[in-house]
Write an enzyme that holds these catalytic residues in place. Structure first.
Site, mmCIF file in Angstrom:
data_model
loop_
_atom_site.group_PDB
_atom_site.id
_atom_site.type_symbol
_atom_site.label_atom_id
_atom_site.label_comp_id
_atom_site.label_asym_id
_atom_site.label_seq_id
_atom_site.Cartn_x
_atom_site.Cartn_y
_atom_site.Cartn_z
ATOM 1 N N GLU A 92 3.468 -15.377 45.553
ATOM 2 C CA GLU A 92 1.946 -15.645 45.715
ATOM 3 C C GLU A 92 1.517 -16.238 46.739
ATOM 4 O O GLU A 92 2.251 -16.619 47.527
ATOM 5 C CB GLU A 92 1.660 -16.468 44.248
ATOM 6 C CG GLU A 92 2.394 -17.708 44.462
ATOM 7 C CD GLU A 92 2.608 -18.544 42.941
ATOM 8 O OE1 GLU A 92 2.509 -17.957 41.899
ATOM 9 O OE2 GLU A 92 2.688 -19.751 43.201
ATOM 10 N N LYS A 104 -8.084 -25.320 43.827
ATOM 11 C CA LYS A 104 -6.876 -24.216 44.619
ATOM 12 C C LYS A 104 -6.914 -23.372 43.838
ATOM 13 O O LYS A 104 -7.016 -23.205 42.531
ATOM 14 C CB LYS A 104 -5.599 -25.264 44.171
ATOM 15 C CG LYS A 104 -4.259 -24.741 44.814
ATOM 16 C CD LYS A 104 -3.122 -25.637 44.675
ATOM 17 C CE LYS A 104 -2.098 -25.160 45.809
ATOM 18 N NZ LYS A 104 -0.953 -25.984 45.592
#
Length: 188
Positions: A92, A104
């Site tokens: 990721e 985020k």
């Protein structure tokens, strides 16, 4: 520790894309009392967040490696889960860490749900202030999957894990606030 959980999961079946893909959004909002938005954001927005969550969630991860970067925007991580977990591993990338909006966004780039047929998978955390010592943690999973694979992939994708992360981050912040305040009282 008091916090109210407002648990709302919305499955939004948006427009069908080319190749007959479906777009899904799973949302959870958790109200926190006892910690400000900035205090909660200090965990989620930190470059040390991967290390913090590895520590706070023992047994959930076998390993979290930062392959590129320092834990900030653009960092690429390899996540390995314990044997028997589905998915077992993924990569990721932190695509957004916005301190002003306390936002985020983490994009899955390889393995994980992508290897199971999803064409897009992103997790989002956003922290909203509610008062001096309270906030709301909004967690969101967005993903796209071809219609023909949706019945296989969708049942295993959930926002529950993000809720767990929100709970442990809240507990961590509140417990550390208590330790710090006890220290200052003892010193003064």
């Amino acid at each position: 520790m008091k916090y109210q959980i407002v648990f709302s999961i919305f499955l939004l079946f948006s427009s069908i894309y080319s190749a007959e893909s479906l777009k899904y959004t799973l949302i959870n909002e958790m109200d926190v009392v006892g910690a400000s938005a900035d205090e909660i954001w200090s965990v989620f927005g930190s470059n040390d967040a991967p290390k913090i969550f590895l520590q706070l969630l023992p047994g959930v991860f076998e390993k979290i490696e930062i392959l590129k970067g320092n834990g900030g925007v653009g960092s690429i991580l390899r996540i390995v889960y314990p044997k028997g977990t589905v998915p077992l591993t993924n990569k990721e990338k932190f695509v957004t860490i916005d301190n002003r909006r306390r936002l985020k966004e983490v994009l899955q780039t390889e393995g994980g749900y992508l290897a199971m047929g999803a064409t897009f998978y992103m997790e989002t955390f956003q922290i909203f202030p509610k008062g001096h010592n309270s906030c709301t943690i909004k967690s969101m999973v967005r993903y796209e999957v071809p219609e023909k694979l949706a019945s296989n992939v969708s049942p295993i994708i959930s926002v529950e894990f993000l809720l767990t992360m929100a709970k442990v981050a809240t507990k961590y912040v509140i417990e550390n606030k208590k330790k710090i305040s006890k220290y200052y009282v003892a010193v003064v």
